[in-house]
Design a protein around this motif. Structure first.
Motif, mmCIF file in Angstrom:
data_model
loop_
_atom_site.group_PDB
_atom_site.id
_atom_site.type_symbol
_atom_site.label_atom_id
_atom_site.label_comp_id
_atom_site.label_asym_id
_atom_site.label_seq_id
_atom_site.Cartn_x
_atom_site.Cartn_y
_atom_site.Cartn_z
ATOM 1 N N ILE A 31 0.843 -1.204 0.000
ATOM 2 C CA ILE A 31 0.000 0.000 0.000
ATOM 3 C C ILE A 31 0.874 1.249 0.000
ATOM 4 O O ILE A 31 0.605 2.215 -0.729
ATOM 5 C CB ILE A 31 -0.949 0.002 1.216
ATOM 6 C CG1 ILE A 31 -1.924 -1.194 1.146
ATOM 7 C CG2 ILE A 31 -1.723 1.320 1.289
ATOM 8 C CD1 ILE A 31 -2.852 -1.175 -0.034
ATOM 9 N N THR A 131 -4.232 4.523 -5.569
ATOM 10 C CA THR A 131 -4.306 3.223 -4.894
ATOM 11 C C THR A 131 -5.752 2.753 -4.800
ATOM 12 O O THR A 131 -6.611 3.419 -4.223
ATOM 13 C CB THR A 131 -3.712 3.325 -3.485
ATOM 14 O OG1 THR A 131 -2.375 3.803 -3.571
ATOM 15 C CG2 THR A 131 -3.728 1.968 -2.791
ATOM 16 N N ASN A 132 -6.020 1.594 -5.403
ATOM 17 C CA ASN A 132 -7.301 0.906 -5.291
ATOM 18 C C ASN A 132 -7.036 -0.551 -5.603
ATOM 19 O O ASN A 132 -6.013 -0.880 -6.199
ATOM 20 C CB ASN A 132 -8.343 1.510 -6.236
ATOM 21 C CG ASN A 132 -8.064 1.205 -7.693
ATOM 22 O OD1 ASN A 132 -8.529 0.201 -8.224
ATOM 23 N ND2 ASN A 132 -7.273 2.060 -8.360
ATOM 24 N N THR A 136 -3.987 -1.568 -8.103
ATOM 25 C CA THR A 136 -2.813 -2.025 -7.367
ATOM 26 C C THR A 136 -2.581 -3.520 -7.574
ATOM 27 O O THR A 136 -1.435 -3.965 -7.680
ATOM 28 C CB THR A 136 -2.960 -1.678 -5.872
ATOM 29 O OG1 THR A 136 -3.216 -0.271 -5.747
ATOM 30 C CG2 THR A 136 -1.693 -2.019 -5.102
ATOM 31 N N VAL A 146 -7.852 -3.600 -0.563
ATOM 32 C CA VAL A 146 -7.617 -2.208 -0.184
ATOM 33 C C VAL A 146 -8.857 -1.764 0.588
ATOM 34 O O VAL A 146 -9.960 -1.697 0.025
ATOM 35 C CB VAL A 146 -7.369 -1.317 -1.422
ATOM 36 C CG1 VAL A 146 -7.228 0.147 -0.985
ATOM 37 C CG2 VAL A 146 -6.108 -1.769 -2.152
ATOM 38 N N GLN A 150 -7.160 3.050 3.193
ATOM 39 C CA GLN A 150 -5.966 2.689 2.427
ATOM 40 C C GLN A 150 -6.040 3.203 0.997
ATOM 41 O O GLN A 150 -5.016 3.279 0.317
ATOM 42 C CB GLN A 150 -5.775 1.161 2.427
ATOM 43 C CG GLN A 150 -5.453 0.590 3.795
ATOM 44 C CD GLN A 150 -5.390 -0.925 3.769
ATOM 45 O OE1 GLN A 150 -5.973 -1.573 2.892
ATOM 46 N NE2 GLN A 150 -4.686 -1.502 4.731
ATOM 47 N N HIS A 151 -7.238 3.557 0.513
ATOM 48 C CA HIS A 151 -7.356 4.153 -0.815
ATOM 49 C C HIS A 151 -6.621 5.487 -0.835
ATOM 50 O O HIS A 151 -6.550 6.195 0.175
ATOM 51 C CB HIS A 151 -8.832 4.372 -1.187
ATOM 52 C CG HIS A 151 -9.564 3.113 -1.515
ATOM 53 N ND1 HIS A 151 -10.163 2.336 -0.547
ATOM 54 C CD2 HIS A 151 -9.782 2.491 -2.705
ATOM 55 C CE1 HIS A 151 -10.733 1.284 -1.120
ATOM 56 N NE2 HIS A 151 -10.522 1.348 -2.441
#
Length: 691
Positions: A31, A131-132, A136, A146, A150-151
């Motif tokens: 991540i 980030t997804n 990812t 995710v 965390q996105h």
């Protein structure tokens, strides 16, 4: 659940689904790396979702391009959705680039997902959305979740997404499967369901991609044979490794890249012939084999009778000649002659590093052996015929005929008899014994219909009937003959435009375009230098290959190559003869018309020169001559002042054509350019000036 399901075929890493409230160190690292990538792409956490509609045709084109993936994934998606229905979630399928192809879900959540553009046709790669799970997972080639915060983008933090990449039978990422829901309804088992479903899709592909290969299904425990966790390894009839699913890679202990160097014998310690003896019989029971790593596994083997020739001990009768698979091996030349059999180049030979070509070859490998009609698009000279030969050479039909028909080169009056054949006395001038025709000549093999856009309209219906019914009726014959052919077609024309004008049958078009691929023009390719080297190597015929000077290579790269590979090959062939073995091609070995075109293109790309310059271009000098001035006198300002060089060039061409009464050759000579240069500008010149 076997951990084999969760092993990457690339890195060998495992990313386990974290328990609620716990994030593994490895997932945390992934991540973090993804967030840094997202920042480098210029995305900010406060970016708003992109709600712009995808460009017209993007989604239909993507679905067409990913048809093989979609047809295997759609039923699995239905099953997966049945397991998560009414959980405020959705199931998504994407391409390898992160474009959403299809979605299923609860209506209430589909509406919420649309608020962040999580809909078919939208790009969910990391470069687009940060980030997804989809983007990812594709970037890392790992299955992962995710969750919420965390996105990368704040707009997506209400989601929890679990995604797994989907690998094709050649070890390449072909897409991703994802389950997305509200972050408050996160369940730790979702990722396991997604992983299982992704592997189910991958396993379904094997039977279609390798219908006639040797497939070994194995596991350390016999009760797991026939389940999702069994390993599947595929070998050619001679025992050459072709592919393996994720579970097989885990059990064997080698990634896909390392397995490519192995054979059945090196992995299982037996010759292929022994495998046929062990598993002969109608319903052979599972048997134990010991792998190279010392692990004993229970095996079932699926064999095809058509492949038995390759595995039988010496002295037994072969069902097929051995060239059927040997021809699929890459060779140093586009065509190899071995005895009386012509062996065609493989797709591997044509893959020289250009991303567009690699993508084309990847798609072709996906459908190899399934007799799906293939249509090759591209400009004249881009190598459509060579690609067709390579498709045949890598297919299960490689030992059978490859018959090429150029629909543009055969007169309309003869193409019907050439294609369909004729009986003795069918028409005046017919040969005494008649002719079976190109289609029947290709029986068992591949029929290549080059320049299919030039096929006369009245014959398109007959060809369609042959493709639908697999029967041919030669001219003058009172019977139909069954025919089995794989069909590859090619054209440089826009068939959809021809359909709109009524010049090409729409039903025939859709019969021919099972898979459509486009070859890029030579000027668009990134592997130009390697292409030149390969052509020179082939032209050297085993002697020391000819080199190319840096100056000439630079000119080659800047040239537009309107004739593509055909033009490049002819130019290099002449240069090689002039240079001799081991020499270097320089400017003196290039033909005059080629240099003239380069000079002309360079002239049009330069800024306007001073008319008093002694280095004025031929066009400018010709303008002087056309106006009755000497080369040292200035051209009247009315003809030059304030005009672009392109306008000056066209004006000079027009004046020269008038001066020489429309004689293009004489005008070109006076201007110091080639005739083609004038013809290329004909649409911009008065039509009455050209003879």
């Amino acid at each position: 659940m076997s951990s084999a399901l969760f092993t990457s075929p690339v890195s060998g890493r495992r990313v386990e689904s974290p328990p609620p409230g716990l994030v593994t160190t490895e997932l945390h690292d992934l991540i973090g790396q993804s967030h840094r990538r997202s920042q480098s792409y210029g995305i900010t956490v406060t970016d708003t979702p992109d709600f712009s509609s995808p460009a017209h045709g993007v989604l239909p084109d993507a679905l067409e391009e990913n048809r093989f993936l979609f047809q295997h994934a759609a039923p699995v998606m239905e099953t997966l959705y049945d397991q998560i229905v009414n959980t405020h979630s959705m199931v998504l399928l994407t391409s390898a680039k992160g474009l959403v192809l299809h979605s299923l879900g609860d209506m209430d959540f589909l509406e919420r997902a649309s608020q962040v553009a999580l809909t078919p046709g939208m790009d969910w790669s990391e470069k687009s959305k940060g980030t997804n799970a989809i983007g990812t997972a594709l970037s890392e080639e790992e299955a992962l979740t995710v969750h919420g915060g965390q996105h990368y983008m704040n707009a997506n933090k209400f989601l929890t997404c679990s995604a797994s990449p989907i690998f094709d039978p050649y070890g390449q990422v072909i897409g991703a499967l994802d389950v997305t829901g509200d972050h408050r309804s996160y369940h730790q088992h979702t990722l396991a369901l997604v992983r299982m479903s992704a592997q189910m899709i991958e396993n379904h592909m094997f039977a279609d991609i390798f219908p006639k290969a040797i497939r070994i299904h194995f596991h350390t425990r016999s009760e797991f044979l026939g389940t999702l966790v069994e390993g599947i390894a595929v070998f050619s009839p001679e025992g050459r490794f072709l592919s393996a699913n994720r579970s097989a890679q885990f059990q064997i202990g080698l990634p896909f890249s390392a397995l490519k160097a192995h054979t059945f014998s090196s992995l299982f310690g037996l010759p292929v012939s022994a495998l046929f003896e062990l598993f002969s019989g109608a319903t052979p029971n599972p048997k134990q084999l010991c792998m190279h790593n010392g692990v004993s596994v229970w095996c079932r083997v699926k064999l095809k009778a058509s492949n038995l020739w390759a595995a039988k001990p010496t002295g037994e009768t072969s069902a097929q000649p051995p060239s059927a698979s040997a021809s699929a091996q890459p060779g140093p030349e586009p065509l190899k002659q071995t005895g009386k059999k012509m062996q065609f180049s493989s797709l591997h030979y044509l893959d020289t590093g250009d991303a567009q070509v690699t993508s084309v070859i990847h798609k072709l490998r996906m459908v190899s052996g399934r007799d799906i009609p293939i249509m090759i698009l591209g400009e004249t000279g881009t190598g459509k015929d060579l690609l067709a030969q390579a498709i045949h050479g890598d297919s299960t039909r490689a030992a059978q005929p490859f018959v090429s028909v150029n629909c543009a080169s055969i007169p309309d009056t003869l193409i019907e008899s050439e294609l369909f054949g004729y009986e003795e006395g069918a028409f005046t001038g017919a040969r005494k014994k008649g002719s079976i025709g190109k289609i029947l000549q290709a029986h068992g093999g591949t029929l290549f219909l080059d320049e299919i856009g030039d096929m006369p309209k009245h014959l398109q219906a007959r060809l369609l009937r042959v493709l639908q019914e697999r029967k041919v009726s030669p001219l003058g014959a009172g019977k139909e003959v069954e025919v089995d052919v794989a069909v590859v077609s090619a054209t440089h024309k826009n068939l959809k435009d021809m359909i709109a004008r009524g010049e090409f049958r729409e039903d025939l078009y859709y019969r021919l375009n099972g898979l459509v691929v486009r070859l890029p023009a030579l000027r668009e390719r990134s592997d130009f230098e390697l292409v030149v080297q390969k052509i020179l190597l082939a032209l050297s015929e085993g002697s020391q290959p000819v080199g190319v000077s840096a100056q000439v290579m630079d000119l080659f790269k800047r040239y537009a190559w309107p004739g593509n590979f055909r033009q490049l090959h002819n130019l290099l062939r002449t240069a090689v003869v002039m240079v001799g073995h081991g020499g270097v091609i320089d400017m003196g070995h290039l033909p005059d018309d080629f240099l003239e075109e380069l000079d002309h293109e360079a002239g049009l790309s330069r800024p306007m020169m001073s008319l008093t310059s002694a280095t004025a271009t031929p066009i400018v000098v010709a303008s002087h001559a056309a106006s009755g001035c000497s080369a040292n006198e200035p051209v009247p300002e009315v003809a030059i002042e304030g005009q672009k060089l392109q306008d000056v060039a066209l004006s000079a061409m027009a004046q020269m054509l008038r001066l020489h009464k429309g004689n293009v050759s004489a005008a070109a000579k006076a201007l110091g350019v080639s005739r083609n240069t004038i013809y290329r500008k004909k649409d911009q010149l008065p039509p009455d000036l050209l003879n």
